[in-house]
Design an enzyme around this catalytic site. Structure first.
Site, short mmCIF file in Angstrom:
data_model
loop_
_atom_site.label_atom_id
_atom_site.label_comp_id
_atom_site.label_asym_id
_atom_site.label_seq_id
_atom_site.Cartn_x
_atom_site.Cartn_y
_atom_site.Cartn_z
N GLU A 149 0.76 -1.12 -0.07
CA GLU A 149 0.06 0.15 -0.06
C GLU A 149 0.67 1.21 0.16
OE1 GLU A 149 -3.23 -0.35 -0.52
OE2 GLU A 149 -3.62 -2.32 0.13
N CYS A 215 -7.36 -1.73 8.77
CA CYS A 215 -6.07 -1.85 8.22
C CYS A 215 -5.71 -0.26 7.63
CB CYS A 215 -6.05 -2.56 6.89
SG CYS A 215 -6.32 -4.30 7.11
N HIS A 237 -1.03 -6.02 2.27
CA HIS A 237 -2.30 -6.88 2.33
C HIS A 237 -2.00 -8.44 1.60
CE1 HIS A 237 -5.07 -3.55 2.87
NE2 HIS A 237 -5.81 -4.32 3.61
#
Length: 265
Positions: A149, A215, A237
């Protein structure tokens, strides 16, 4: 459910005299995911790295499983993030973990064995500059591959209650940061790390959307804290084990740490 990185240490510092301390987190179960793969990964990764080795110039600082919750779990999260920053000098790291980089230390310092402890002659030691890197793992139950991310957004919109019963809707994670559209980005070169991992055969992608659930909440807080203390943070993830099995996910985590070290040292 935290643990000190008791045996996973690299044998040498980085070429520039730098040292990376990796701190790894995962999550407990949450709604719809009775067995969170990141809890198992974090529970096993220290022993896995003890056997297979850490990248040169790195150490494992901590492995912690977080409650899958936002606001109600904020205090322990901030205490965890601050615990590493408040002891960021290499000297304090050595005091806490005397096994760390022993080969490197012996090159530049005099060690005296005393019972179960090692005492460092700091006058003759040239201690490395330490980078703190937080590596957070969360599960995406719809995913078929890994995703690194780039960013987190200042918005908590939970599709269901977290494990402590909180279900915010369009609430800023940190009110002082302004609107819910505010974005914080990692300082880690995500694209470069993804390229290295792909070259080593891993099915991994860049992502610009960490969701709006726990998250994203944890990642936003971590990025904010890292910006304040000069640390680095990345969120990854992972899929369920039915998509990529446990052993391959452990291999991926080890490869990720090597790729991060390659890009940051």
């Amino acid at each position: 459910m935290g643990s000190e990185g008791g045996g996973a240490a690299a044998a040498a510092g980085g070429a520039g005299g730098s040292l990376i301390e990796f701190n790894i987190t995962g999550f407990k179960k949450f709604h719809g995911v009775a067995e969170n793969p990141t809890e198992i990964i974090v529970g096993r990764i220290e022993e896995y790295l003890r056997i297979h080795g850490m990248p040169a110039g790195t150490v494992l600082g901590s492995c912690t499983v977080l409650e899958a919750a936002g606001e109600g779990a904020l205090l322990p999260l901030m205490q965890l993030l601050h615990s590493s920053s408040s002891s960021s000098s290499s000297q304090s790291l050595i005091k806490r973990r005397p096994w760390i980089d022993r080969h490197w230390i012996q090159r530049d310092a005099n060690w005296q064995e005393g019972g179960d402890h090692h005492h460092l002659n700091t006058q003759s030691a040239s201690l490395p500059q330490k980078q703190i890197v937080w590596v957070h793992f969360g599960v995406n139950s719809a995913a078929t591959n890994f995703a690194l991310e780039w960013c987190a957004v200042n918005e908590a919109t939970f599709r269901c209650s977290d494990e402590l019963g909180w279900q915010p809707q369009r609430v800023p994670i940190v009110a002082e940061d302004g609107p819910i559209s505010h974005i914080r980005e990692t300082t880690i070169p995500v694209r470069d790390v993804v390229t290295v991992l792909r070259m080593n055969g891993y099915d991994v992608m860049e992502s610009y959307d960490a969701g709006r659930f726990v998250c994203n909440y944890v990642y936003y807080q971590s990025l904010r804290h890292s910006a304040a203390y000069g640390n680095r943070s990345i969120f990854v993830h992972v899929p369920l084990f039915i998509m990529i099995d446990e052993e391959h996910q452990l291999q991926f985590v080890a490869a990720l740490l090597h790729a991060l070290a390659f890009r940051l040292l």
